[in-house]
Write a protein that holds these residues in place. Structure first.
Motif, mmCIF file in Angstrom:
data_model
loop_
_atom_site.group_PDB
_atom_site.id
_atom_site.type_symbol
_atom_site.label_atom_id
_atom_site.label_comp_id
_atom_site.label_asym_id
_atom_site.label_seq_id
_atom_site.Cartn_x
_atom_site.Cartn_y
_atom_site.Cartn_z
ATOM 1 N N VAL A 44 0.863 -1.177 0.000
ATOM 2 C CA VAL A 44 0.000 0.000 0.000
ATOM 3 C C VAL A 44 0.905 1.234 0.000
ATOM 4 O O VAL A 44 1.928 1.257 0.690
ATOM 5 N N PRO A 45 0.591 2.256 -0.786
ATOM 6 C CA PRO A 45 1.452 3.453 -0.819
ATOM 7 C C PRO A 45 1.653 4.049 0.570
ATOM 8 O O PRO A 45 0.769 3.986 1.425
ATOM 9 N N ARG A 46 2.826 4.611 0.777
ATOM 10 C CA ARG A 46 3.112 5.250 2.056
ATOM 11 C C ARG A 46 2.158 6.415 2.299
ATOM 12 O O ARG A 46 1.787 7.133 1.376
ATOM 13 N N GLY A 47 1.805 6.592 3.567
ATOM 14 C CA GLY A 47 0.959 7.709 3.949
ATOM 15 C C GLY A 47 1.795 8.837 4.521
ATOM 16 O O GLY A 47 2.851 9.178 3.994
ATOM 17 N N GLU A 48 1.348 9.377 5.648
ATOM 18 C CA GLU A 48 2.045 10.513 6.256
ATOM 19 C C GLU A 48 3.398 10.080 6.817
ATOM 20 O O GLU A 48 3.483 9.116 7.580
ATOM 21 N N PRO A 49 4.467 10.784 6.470
ATOM 22 C CA PRO A 49 5.802 10.403 6.962
ATOM 23 C C PRO A 49 6.036 10.850 8.398
ATOM 24 O O PRO A 49 5.333 11.710 8.930
ATOM 25 N N LEU A 50 7.038 10.271 9.016
ATOM 26 C CA LEU A 50 7.453 10.671 10.355
ATOM 27 C C LEU A 50 8.221 11.991 10.277
ATOM 28 O O LEU A 50 8.840 12.288 9.251
ATOM 29 N N PRO A 51 8.196 12.786 11.347
ATOM 30 C CA PRO A 51 8.974 14.031 11.327
ATOM 31 C C PRO A 51 10.476 13.749 11.255
ATOM 32 O O PRO A 51 10.950 12.711 11.723
ATOM 33 N N ILE A 52 11.203 14.688 10.691
ATOM 34 C CA ILE A 52 12.639 14.499 10.484
ATOM 35 C C ILE A 52 13.374 14.275 11.804
ATOM 36 O O ILE A 52 14.259 13.419 11.904
ATOM 37 N N TRP A 53 13.006 15.043 12.844
ATOM 38 C CA TRP A 53 13.712 14.909 14.120
ATOM 39 C C TRP A 53 13.553 13.505 14.697
ATOM 40 O O TRP A 53 14.484 12.958 15.300
ATOM 41 N N MET A 54 12.373 12.920 14.488
ATOM 42 C CA MET A 54 12.108 11.586 15.025
ATOM 43 C C MET A 54 12.902 10.529 14.265
ATOM 44 O O MET A 54 13.475 9.610 14.868
ATOM 45 N N GLY A 83 17.278 6.898 14.072
ATOM 46 C CA GLY A 83 18.475 6.481 13.354
ATOM 47 C C GLY A 83 19.683 6.432 14.269
ATOM 48 O O GLY A 83 20.514 5.516 14.176
ATOM 49 N N PHE A 84 19.768 7.410 15.162
ATOM 50 C CA PHE A 84 20.854 7.419 16.152
ATOM 51 C C PHE A 84 20.727 6.225 17.093
ATOM 52 O O PHE A 84 21.706 5.513 17.351
ATOM 53 N N ALA A 114 14.656 -0.259 15.042
ATOM 54 C CA ALA A 114 14.665 1.209 15.003
ATOM 55 C C ALA A 114 15.036 1.717 13.611
ATOM 56 O O ALA A 114 14.420 2.661 13.092
ATOM 57 N N LEU A 115 16.019 1.091 12.990
ATOM 58 C CA LEU A 115 16.438 1.512 11.648
ATOM 59 C C LEU A 115 15.370 1.198 10.605
ATOM 60 O O LEU A 115 15.198 1.947 9.637
ATOM 61 N N GLN A 116 14.637 0.119 10.814
ATOM 62 C CA GLN A 116 13.562 -0.199 9.868
ATOM 63 C C GLN A 116 12.421 0.807 9.978
ATOM 64 O O GLN A 116 11.774 1.131 8.977
ATOM 65 N N VAL A 117 12.168 1.296 11.186
ATOM 66 C CA VAL A 117 11.161 2.352 11.347
ATOM 67 C C VAL A 117 11.548 3.568 10.514
ATOM 68 O O VAL A 117 10.719 4.175 9.832
ATOM 69 N N VAL A 118 12.830 3.919 10.558
ATOM 70 C CA VAL A 118 13.320 5.050 9.766
ATOM 71 C C VAL A 118 13.097 4.787 8.275
ATOM 72 O O VAL A 118 12.665 5.672 7.522
ATOM 73 N N TRP A 119 13.381 3.572 7.845
ATOM 74 C CA TRP A 119 13.241 3.227 6.427
ATOM 75 C C TRP A 119 11.774 3.192 5.989
ATOM 76 O O TRP A 119 11.421 3.705 4.924
ATOM 77 N N GLU A 120 10.909 2.613 6.811
ATOM 78 C CA GLU A 120 9.486 2.532 6.458
ATOM 79 C C GLU A 120 8.882 3.934 6.359
ATOM 80 O O GLU A 120 8.105 4.225 5.446
ATOM 81 N N ASN A 121 9.184 4.786 7.332
ATOM 82 C CA ASN A 121 8.803 6.204 7.289
ATOM 83 C C ASN A 121 7.326 6.409 6.957
ATOM 84 O O ASN A 121 6.959 7.193 6.079
#
Length: 268
Positions: free
Chosen positions: A129-139, A144-145, A191-198
């Motif tokens: 399914v196409p991505r919806g609303e992305p996560l904020p950059i700071w998050m 990622g850190f 955590a890194l996959q959360v960043v990638w899924e966005n």
């Protein structure tokens, strides 16, 4: 079924923290290590249980890579340190022997089974399914850190646990160091996959699990506060890191509830 086994392991470690000599596969000291492992198991239980209730692969796959990584590494840890496990029938009660063999069987079976499921799923026809609303950059930056730190530290513990142990805020052995390392690698990959899924809908269950992870680790710290040396920076850095996990998990969980998931395409 898998989530039930994870919950049971978490109970053995987080509730029966000081009785691992009887109710777990190997004796863990200090008990704070058992609480750390138990908190991670219970957070993983949340992730796996919630993933099992999702309708789409895009929303549930966040649980696959971290769990596959952790279970595979834990099997390796078990084989490397098999002499530390409660396998001597003359020295341990039947319940202890049962728990030990159950552990060995589970970690011998789960990794290849999960790999087969992953391979099967990736070969199925269809698209995300196409991505919806992305996560904020700071998050994404903070996650990622988190992920990078946990993956690097997990690798270090897995490869050279006794050499890396002095940077940890409490005492770890080679076995417990590698066990902690396996969890750090699994959690870091999540955590890194959360960043990638966005995408809020795709990572919602991971954020709930992340909140649980932060809460459970903070409680574990309070239970064994005396084991921390607060005159050393490593204890404060650990506390700050756990607080940041809690903060990201709390914000993410609340924010994700406000986001309407992307609708599934209608059948033609």
């Amino acid at each position: 079924m898998a989530s039930i086994l994870v919950f049971m392991a978490g109970t053995q470690l987080y509730v029966l923290t000081e009785y691992t000599d009887r109710f777990f596969s190997w004796t863990i000291n200090p008990p704070l290590t058992a609480a750390f492992l138990g908190a991670s198991y219970w957070a993983s239980f949340l992730l796996e249980f919630l993933a099992s209730r999702k309708r789409t692969w895009a929303e549930s796959r966040i649980a696959v890579a971290p769990v596959l990584t952790f279970t595979t590494l834990t099997l390796i840890v078990t084989l490397l340190h098999l002499d530390k496990f409660h396998l001597d029938t003359s020295a341990h009660e039947p319940i202890t022997i049962f728990a030990t063999w159950a552990w060995i069987i589970v970690y011998a079976v789960v990794p290849p089974l999960m790999f087969a499921v992953l391979l099967f799923q990736t070969r199925l026809p269809g698209a995300d399914v196409p991505r919806g609303e992305p996560l904020p950059i700071w998050m994404r930056g903070l996650l990622g850190f988190h992920g990078t730190v946990m993956v690097l530290l997990g690798l270090a513990f897995f490869v050279a646990p006794t050499a890396v142990a002095p940077i940890w805020p409490w005492t770890l052995t080679a076995l417990t160091g590698r066990a902690v390392g396996a969890w750090l690698l699994g959690l870091g990959i999540a955590a890194l996959q959360v960043v990638w899924e966005n995408d809020w809908a795709r990572v919602q269950i991971a954020l709930v699990s992340y909140l649980g992870l932060g809460v459970l680790h903070l409680i574990a710290m309070m239970r064994y506060l005396g084991l921390f040396n607060w005159s050393q920076a490593r204890s404060w850095l650990y506390l700050i890191f756990i607080l940041s996990i809690f903060a990201v998990g709390l914000y993410g969980t609340l924010r994700a509830r406000q986001v309407v998931p992307t609708a599934l395409p209608e059948a033609s």
